[in-house]
Design a protein around this motif. Structure first.
Motif: not given
Length: 164
Positions: A123-151
């Protein structure tokens, strides 16, 4: 004795993993390479020392260049896996035997299958990836996937202690 052995204690876990790989490659070319055997033995001794320190709470492993998620094949974003495949990977990470990645101390952070420790680490690894990914516009879909996977993890694995 190779000079590199004197530096092993100062190397991070990724450098040790590379050194081990190089020594193993030397052995593949020449099974009688005594220096390679000495290096491999020294790396194993250092990893055992670090694992002992980790279990005492006195060592934090270096984050590996290729972590558990990537080695298992978990991928998100534009080139990522569909939801069903990601969930199968997450379930495997939670319940299966993980491949050895980096150092024994790093693997120790993941704990045993089907444990609260494994859930918290994933959970912590994916949460960090999602949080870090929000800084990069080209990672929008990745962030969405990470957040869905956290749920998904929260809904299916957060009560791990009650399940086992």
């Amino acid at each position: 004795m190779p000079k590199i052995i004197d530096k092993i204690g100062q190397m991070d876990d990724n450098a040790l993993a590379r050194l081990l790989g190089n020594a193993q490659a030397l052995l593949e070319k020449n099974a009688d390479n005594e220096d390679a055997v000495l290096v491999i033995d020294a790396v194993q001794d250092e990893w055992a020392r670090r694992l002992h320190l980790f279990h005492k709470g006195d060592y934090k492993a270096t984050s590996p260049e290729h972590g558990v998620l990537s080695v298992v094949g978990y991928k998100v974003g534009n080139d990522g896996a569909p939801e069903k495949q990601r969930r199968l990977k997450l379930d495997y990470i939670m319940s299966g035997t993980l491949p050895p990645v980096a150092s024994p101390a790093y693997m120790g952070e993941w704990g045993e299958p089907n444990t609260r420790q494994r859930y918290r680490k994933l959970h912590r690894v994916i949460r960090v990836l999602a949080s870090s990914g929000k800084k990069f516009p080209n990672l929008e879909l990745a962030v969405q996937h990470w957040e869905e996977d956290l749920v998904y993890l929260e809904q299916n694995w957060s009560n791990i202690d009650a399940r086992h």
